[in-house]
Design an enzyme around this catalytic site. Structure first.
Site, short mmCIF file in Angstrom:
data_model
loop_
_atom_site.label_atom_id
_atom_site.label_comp_id
_atom_site.label_asym_id
_atom_site.label_seq_id
_atom_site.Cartn_x
_atom_site.Cartn_y
_atom_site.Cartn_z
N MET A 1 0.85 -1.17 0.00
CA MET A 1 0.00 0.00 0.00
C MET A 1 0.88 1.22 0.00
SD MET A 1 -1.95 2.67 1.28
CE MET A 1 -1.19 3.17 2.75
N PRO A 2 1.18 1.73 -1.15
CA PRO A 2 1.93 2.98 -1.15
C PRO A 2 1.04 4.15 -0.74
CG PRO A 2 2.20 1.80 -3.22
CD PRO A 2 1.09 1.13 -2.46
N LEU A 3 1.66 5.09 -0.07
CA LEU A 3 1.04 6.38 0.20
C LEU A 3 1.88 7.40 -0.55
CD1 LEU A 3 -0.81 8.40 1.68
CD2 LEU A 3 0.81 8.30 3.59
N PHE A 71 5.66 6.45 0.03
CA PHE A 71 5.90 5.65 1.23
C PHE A 71 5.39 4.25 0.92
CE2 PHE A 71 5.32 10.03 2.36
CZ PHE A 71 6.33 10.27 3.28
#
Length: 129
Positions: A1-3, A71
């Site tokens: 899960m990239p932010l 992130f």
């Protein structure tokens, strides 16, 4: 899960959306993230000020500069990261951002560093594949 966090020196909402679409497409292409795994903070700099060196490391950039922070969980290879940078340059160019104006930082972390709500660490209980 990239932010993903995107800050652009000169970007209206439509341009920010296009840049966000480009970053997401590059993440799908290079890292194989699910298409619905999209979490982004998009900021134009209307009254804000963003500083940058216009010639750092021999790359000539201007006020079209876009800062992209991603992130993500650690574990991507250097080759995958290079593929991401290349895919992002391609997709961003299609969105009207010159590749020379992309400044990208990948920030890696572990499963315990994510909470998707309710005060829980969901990835610790159900690690993603």
């Amino acid at each position: 899960m990239p932010l993903v966090r995107i800050d652009a020196v000169a970007a209206d909402p439509q341009r920010l959306t296009a840049i966000g679409d480009a970053v997401h497409a590059a993440l799908v292409d290079a890292f194989g993230i699910p298409a619905d795994d999209r979490f982004q903070v998009l900021r134009g700099t209307g009254g804000d000020r963003v500083g940058y060196d216009p010639g750092y490391l021999g790359v000539q950039r201007d006020d079209g500069v876009v800062f992209v922070q991603v992130f993500l969980r650690r574990g991507r290879t250097d080759e995958q990261k290079r593929a991401f940078y290349g895919a992002l340059a391609k997709h961003a160019a299609a969105a009207g951002v010159e590749p020379r104006n992309l400044l990208v930082s990948l920030v890696e972390n572990g499963l315990a560093d994510w909470s998707f709500g309710n005060g829980e660490a969901q990835y610790l209980d159900n690690p993603p594949s």
